[in-house]
Design an enzyme around this catalytic site. Structure first.
Site, PDB file in Angstrom:
ATOM      1  N   ALA A   1      -4.889 -19.746  11.392  1.00 51.85           N
ATOM      2  CA  ALA A   1      -3.666 -18.983  11.663  1.00 51.85           C
ATOM      3  C   ALA A   1      -3.370 -18.972  13.167  1.00 51.85           C
ATOM      4  O   ALA A   1      -2.610 -19.817  13.660  1.00 51.85           O
ATOM      5  CB  ALA A   1      -3.805 -17.575  11.111  1.00 51.85           C
ATOM      6  N   ARG A   2      -3.983 -18.055  13.893  1.00 53.51           N
ATOM      7  CA  ARG A   2      -3.747 -17.957  15.329  1.00 53.51           C
ATOM      8  C   ARG A   2      -5.059 -17.613  16.027  1.00 53.51           C
ATOM      9  O   ARG A   2      -5.801 -16.746  15.543  1.00 53.51           O
ATOM     10  CB  ARG A   2      -2.730 -16.844  15.634  1.00 53.51           C
ATOM     11  CG  ARG A   2      -1.296 -17.234  15.401  1.00 53.51           C
ATOM     12  CD  ARG A   2      -0.755 -18.125  16.529  1.00 53.51           C
ATOM     13  NE  ARG A   2       0.571 -18.633  16.249  1.00 53.51           N
ATOM     14  CZ  ARG A   2       0.860 -19.865  15.804  1.00 53.51           C
ATOM     15  NH1 ARG A   2      -0.107 -20.728  15.560  1.00 53.51           N
ATOM     16  NH2 ARG A   2       2.101 -20.244  15.603  1.00 53.51           N
TER      17      ARG A   2
ATOM     18  N   ASP B   1      -3.051  -7.196   2.484  1.00 49.75           N
ATOM     19  CA  ASP B   1      -1.812  -7.344   3.256  1.00 49.75           C
ATOM     20  C   ASP B   1      -1.061  -6.025   3.140  1.00 49.75           C
ATOM     21  O   ASP B   1      -0.385  -5.771   2.133  1.00 49.75           O
ATOM     22  CB  ASP B   1      -0.982  -8.508   2.709  1.00 49.75           C
ATOM     23  CG  ASP B   1       0.228  -8.813   3.579  1.00 49.75           C
ATOM     24  OD1 ASP B   1       0.750  -7.873   4.225  1.00 49.75           O
ATOM     25  OD2 ASP B   1       0.649  -9.980   3.627  1.00 49.75           O
TER      26      ASP B   1
ATOM     27  N   GLU C   1      -6.206 -22.671  24.188  1.00 47.50           N
ATOM     28  CA  GLU C   1      -6.022 -24.051  23.735  1.00 47.50           C
ATOM     29  C   GLU C   1      -5.462 -24.896  24.866  1.00 47.50           C
ATOM     30  O   GLU C   1      -4.552 -24.431  25.553  1.00 47.50           O
ATOM     31  CB  GLU C   1      -5.075 -24.087  22.534  1.00 47.50           C
ATOM     32  CG  GLU C   1      -5.673 -23.390  21.319  1.00 47.50           C
ATOM     33  CD  GLU C   1      -4.798 -23.459  20.066  1.00 47.50           C
ATOM     34  OE1 GLU C   1      -3.782 -24.165  20.081  1.00 47.50           O
ATOM     35  OE2 GLU C   1      -5.155 -22.804  19.085  1.00 47.50           O
TER      36      GLU C   1
ATOM     37  N   HIS D   1      -5.952 -27.692  16.405  1.00 46.94           N
ATOM     38  CA  HIS D   1      -4.636 -27.143  16.022  1.00 46.94           C
ATOM     39  C   HIS D   1      -3.751 -28.194  15.337  1.00 46.94           C
ATOM     40  O   HIS D   1      -2.636 -28.480  15.780  1.00 46.94           O
ATOM     41  CB  HIS D   1      -3.911 -26.559  17.247  1.00 46.94           C
ATOM     42  CG  HIS D   1      -2.911 -25.499  16.845  1.00 46.94           C
ATOM     43  ND1 HIS D   1      -2.599 -24.413  17.615  1.00 46.94           N
ATOM     44  CD2 HIS D   1      -2.140 -25.371  15.723  1.00 46.94           C
ATOM     45  CE1 HIS D   1      -1.691 -23.667  17.003  1.00 46.94           C
ATOM     46  NE2 HIS D   1      -1.413 -24.233  15.858  1.00 46.94           N
ATOM     47  N   ILE D   2      -4.296 -28.761  14.263  1.00 44.03           N
ATOM     48  CA  ILE D   2      -3.542 -29.788  13.534  1.00 44.03           C
ATOM     49  C   ILE D   2      -3.154 -29.299  12.140  1.00 44.03           C
ATOM     50  O   ILE D   2      -2.798 -30.100  11.276  1.00 44.03           O
ATOM     51  CB  ILE D   2      -4.355 -31.105  13.426  1.00 44.03           C
ATOM     52  CG1 ILE D   2      -5.733 -30.833  12.803  1.00 44.03           C
ATOM     53  CG2 ILE D   2      -4.488 -31.795  14.783  1.00 44.03           C
ATOM     54  CD1 ILE D   2      -6.479 -32.089  12.377  1.00 44.03           C
TER      55      ILE D   2
ATOM     56  N   ALA E   1      -0.589 -28.055  10.963  1.00 40.66           N
ATOM     57  CA  ALA E   1       0.751 -28.435  10.491  1.00 40.66           C
ATOM     58  C   ALA E   1       1.026 -29.921  10.662  1.00 40.66           C
ATOM     59  O   ALA E   1       2.142 -30.374  10.436  1.00 40.66           O
ATOM     60  CB  ALA E   1       1.796 -27.631  11.259  1.00 40.66           C
TER      61      ALA E   1
ATOM     62  N   ASP F   1      -9.120 -23.951  13.283  1.00 43.66           N
ATOM     63  CA  ASP F   1      -8.104 -24.913  13.731  1.00 43.66           C
ATOM     64  C   ASP F   1      -7.408 -24.388  14.987  1.00 43.66           C
ATOM     65  O   ASP F   1      -6.710 -25.127  15.670  1.00 43.66           O
ATOM     66  CB  ASP F   1      -7.067 -25.121  12.613  1.00 43.66           C
ATOM     67  CG  ASP F   1      -6.006 -26.142  12.982  1.00 43.66           C
ATOM     68  OD1 ASP F   1      -6.397 -27.256  13.423  1.00 43.66           O
ATOM     69  OD2 ASP F   1      -4.805 -25.854  12.856  1.00 43.66           O
TER      70      ASP F   1
HETATM   71  P1  NAD Z   1       4.070 -15.235   7.026  1.00 44.93           P
HETATM   72  O1  NAD Z   1       4.893 -14.471   7.981  1.00 44.93           O
HETATM   73  O2  NAD Z   1       4.724 -15.825   5.813  1.00 44.93           O
HETATM   74  O3  NAD Z   1       2.847 -14.335   6.524  1.00 44.93           O
HETATM   75  C1  NAD Z   1       2.117 -13.490   7.356  1.00 44.93           C
HETATM   76  C2  NAD Z   1       1.600 -12.353   6.474  1.00 44.93           C
HETATM   77  O4  NAD Z   1       0.725 -11.550   7.263  1.00 44.93           O
HETATM   78  C3  NAD Z   1       2.706 -11.435   5.965  1.00 44.93           C
HETATM   79  O5  NAD Z   1       2.654 -11.328   4.542  1.00 44.93           O
HETATM   80  C4  NAD Z   1       2.409 -10.094   6.638  1.00 44.93           C
HETATM   81  O6  NAD Z   1       2.743  -8.992   5.807  1.00 44.93           O
HETATM   82  C5  NAD Z   1       0.917 -10.206   6.847  1.00 44.93           C
HETATM   83  N1  NAD Z   1       0.397  -9.304   7.860  1.00 44.93           N
HETATM   84  C6  NAD Z   1       0.974  -8.920   9.034  1.00 44.93           C
HETATM   85  N2  NAD Z   1       0.144  -8.072   9.699  1.00 44.93           N
HETATM   86  C7  NAD Z   1      -0.966  -7.933   8.918  1.00 44.93           C
HETATM   87  C8  NAD Z   1      -2.175  -7.207   9.043  1.00 44.93           C
HETATM   88  N3  NAD Z   1      -2.399  -6.427  10.112  1.00 44.93           N
HETATM   89  N4  NAD Z   1      -3.101  -7.298   8.075  1.00 44.93           N
HETATM   90  C9  NAD Z   1      -2.899  -8.078   6.982  1.00 44.93           C
HETATM   91  N5  NAD Z   1      -1.754  -8.786   6.782  1.00 44.93           N
HETATM   92  C10 NAD Z   1      -0.804  -8.720   7.744  1.00 44.93           C
HETATM   93  O7  NAD Z   1       3.351 -16.375   7.903  1.00 44.93           O
HETATM   94  P2  NAD Z   1       2.742 -17.741   7.398  1.00 44.93           P
HETATM   95  O8  NAD Z   1       3.792 -18.785   7.474  1.00 44.93           O
HETATM   96  O9  NAD Z   1       2.009 -17.534   6.126  1.00 44.93           O
HETATM   97  O10 NAD Z   1       1.727 -18.031   8.591  1.00 44.93           O
HETATM   98  C11 NAD Z   1       0.461 -17.370   8.649  1.00 44.93           C
HETATM   99  C12 NAD Z   1      -0.248 -17.736   9.943  1.00 44.93           C
HETATM  100  O11 NAD Z   1      -0.479 -19.148  10.009  1.00 44.93           O
HETATM  101  C13 NAD Z   1       0.549 -17.410  11.193  1.00 44.93           C
HETATM  102  O12 NAD Z   1      -0.304 -16.890  12.177  1.00 44.93           O
HETATM  103  C14 NAD Z   1       1.058 -18.759  11.661  1.00 44.93           C
HETATM  104  O13 NAD Z   1       1.278 -18.783  13.047  1.00 44.93           O
HETATM  105  C15 NAD Z   1      -0.097 -19.624  11.292  1.00 44.93           C
HETATM  106  N6  NAD Z   1       0.244 -21.042  11.206  1.00 44.93           N
HETATM  107  C16 NAD Z   1      -0.677 -21.917  11.744  1.00 44.93           C
HETATM  108  C17 NAD Z   1      -0.440 -23.274  11.678  1.00 44.93           C
HETATM  109  C18 NAD Z   1      -1.429 -24.242  12.260  1.00 44.93           C
HETATM  110  O14 NAD Z   1      -1.023 -25.270  12.752  1.00 44.93           O
HETATM  111  N7  NAD Z   1      -2.707 -23.963  12.193  1.00 44.93           N
HETATM  112  C19 NAD Z   1       0.735 -23.751  11.080  1.00 44.93           C
HETATM  113  C20 NAD Z   1       1.635 -22.833  10.515  1.00 44.93           C
HETATM  114  C21 NAD Z   1       1.365 -21.478  10.591  1.00 44.93           C
END
Ligand code: NAD
Length: 531
Positions: free
Chosen positions: A229-230, A169, A259, A278-279, A281, A254
């Protein structure tokens, strides 16, 4: 107070509001016309992701004072229109961290022991004991890309399985990650060493396609890959090939590039690919957390005047706000600008205030700097309330310094950011008391309008460099709207060239500029988004 809940919200949230004496109307699935008519009667509106809170809705809500999103994403709320009308917009960041981390680990375990495949086989009346040979997680290496809220919690869950966690990170201070028991590595090392790779970053230009045919080639044979994540962080076509050839043992998703995913998507044909729609959360607890969270924030706002979770206003008295507002804009844009120049995780931020601005209440300005600095790299909406908390959680030390002497300026704000490896300076001021300008970038004196897209080029101060850069942009039909050049004290030393552009340039332009002799570095700074 009348609160309209226009999307499905856990009943516990409604209970909190009613107990506090609010009158709550739960009216979901309203048409646009119905919402425009209904909104007139309410001081507060709570939505999730379905209701589109457009500027039209906001204009129609004559009594509206607050809009709350139970959850994080605010794509469906026109926050700028709300700000113009003085309406507070708030969200509930972090409510689904644990749930999503648990889903990630569930994916890892299911994938390593082929649980979904075995379930499907048994339901088809079979007993295929030898077909479902799995792998242990014990003593294996978990590689986490992104160590924010979810990545941090996945760390603990993986450690609970006695896995060794390595992580990458670049925006997180190294010692912060080390405190969590993560061995911090470079991305290339992570790809080479990990048995399981899970991504937890936002989707940005940097992370799109981060895992692709080239990076997969360097991974261990039999690696497992997870994306909760995304969609888009992992190239789906490249992953398909790697799963098919069994270079990748299994993958679990997920989230998807598109989507809902198309029924004939190639990944769905593979036995070693498992997925959920995409579940990540979707648990009772997460939904309750965000519903109770937003309800409690509404109660705090109406009863105690506290705007917790507000994304568009700092806690500043209405009297102080007009004088502070232009500086708030300047401070946030400077933070945003600085974020795009930094390499490495931030260890400390010092914000120095000189001249008139030093006489104002500067705490909200420091928060605005942090908001600008953190927003481009974090997933959650960084707001005036959570910015200092997030900075603290990420181990960033924040200092403020004030001085009455602003030299040639009436007021000056300087940000000093230290990453442990390098320190960066940026200074800004207001022209005509309103217009934000950056007047110093590291050792260079400049005058940069804080808006739009620009390319910053560090170069050797010698004839021909500017011409070459201009030619490259011309060849790619990129129009230069503004240009300035500044050099460090001595002739022939280092110089900075700043080109203001009408539109973002194609990536190959930046790559071509970087290749030129005399160019030391070139980067794009975008101050147009979200500002
Ligand atoms: P967060 O903002 O707390 O953490 C993201 C981290 O990514 C940060 O520490 C940032 O420094 C790091 N980062 C940014 N660019 C980077 C790169 N190029 N290389 C490495 N690290 C990098 O976010 P979070 O709450 O931990 O969420 C993480 C992911 O999970 C997000 O994409 C969010 O959308 C996704 N998410 C998905 C669901 C789901 O339903 N599947 C639910 C919640 C969150």
């Amino acid at each position: 107070m009348n609160i309209l809940v226009s999307d499905k919200l856990s009943a516990r949230g409604v209970e909190v509001l009613e107990r506090a004496g609010f009158s709550v109307g739960v009216k979901t699935k309203l048409t646009k016309e119905e919402l425009l008519k209904e909104i007139k009667n309410y001081e507060g509106l709570i939505v999730r992701s379905a209701t589109k809170v457009t500027s039209e809705v906001i204009e129609a809500g004559g009594r509206l004072r607050i809009i709350g999103r139970a959850g994080t994403g605010l794509d469906n709320v026109d926050s700028d229109a709300a700000t113009r009308r003085g309406i507070v917009v708030m969200n509930t960041p972090g409510g689904n961290t644990i749930t999503t981390a648990e889903h990630t680990m569930a994916m890892v375990v299911s994938m390593s022991r082929k649980i979904p495949q075995a379930t499907a086989s048994m339901k088809a009346g079979k007993w295929e004991k030898s077909k479902f040979m799995g792998v242990e997680l014990y003593n294996k290496t978990m590689g986490l890309v992104g160590l924010g809220q979810i990545g941090s919690h996945v760390t603990k869950l993986a450690q609970g399985h006695f896995m060794n966690v390595i992580g990458y990170d670049p925006y997180l201070a190294k010692d912060r990650a080390q405190q969590m028991g993560i061995e911090v590595v470079e991305l290339a090392d992570l790809f080479q060493r990990a048995d399981v790779i899970s991504v937890h970053t936002p989707l940005t230009n940097e992370t799109r396609g981060l895992i692709n045919a080239t990076t997969i080639k360097d991974m261990k044979d039999g690696v497992m890959i997870v994306n909760c994540a995304r969609g888009g962080i992992i190239n789906e076509q490249d992953l398909y090939e790697a799963l098919k050839s069994e270079k990748v043992f299994a993958a679990a998703f997920d989230v998807f590039e598109e989507e809902p995913i198309k029924a004939d998507h190639p990944l769905l044909t593979l036995d070693n690919f498992i997925c959920t729609p995409h579940i990540g959360a979707s648990t009772e607890e997460a939904q309750e957390n965000v519903a109770i969270g937003i309800a409690e924030q509404f109660v705090d706002y109406f009863k105690r005047g506290l705007a917790r979770g507000a994304v568009n206003v700092p806690s500043v008295s209405p009297e102080a706000l007009p004088q502070l507002q232009p500086y708030l804009t300047l401070a946030e844009r400077m933070g945003h600008f600085q974020a795009q120049l930094i390499e490495g995780g931030v260890k400390s931020v010092t914000v120095e205030y000189f001249g008139e601005v030093a006489g104002l209440s500067v705490a909200p300005l420091t928060i605005a700097v942090l908001k600008g600095l953190l927003s481009p790299i974090l997933e959650d909406v960084i707001n005036f309330v959570n910015a200092p908390v997030v900075a603290k959680e990420r181990g960033i030390e924040v200092k403020e310094v004030k001085s009455s002497d602003a030299g040639d300026f009436t007021s000056l704000i300087r940000i000093k950011v230290d990453t442990g490896q390098k320190s960066y300076h940026l200074a800004g001021t207001l022209f005509h008391k309103q217009e934000p300008r950056i007047v110093e970038i590291n050792q260079f004196q400049v005058e940069v309008i804080c808006d739009g897209q620009m390319i910053l080029i560090d170069n050797v101060d010698r004839p021909g460099v500017i011409g070459t850069v201009g030619r490259i942009l011309g060849e790619h039909s990129v129009n230069i709207a503004q240009m300035q050049c500044s050099r460090a004290e001595q002739q022939g030393g280092q110089a900075l060239l700043i080109l203001g552009l009408d539109a973002p340039p194609p990536k190959e332009v930046l790559d071509a500029v970087k290749q030129e002799d005399g160019v030391l570095s070139a980067r794009l700074v975008d101050l147009s988004k979200g500002h």
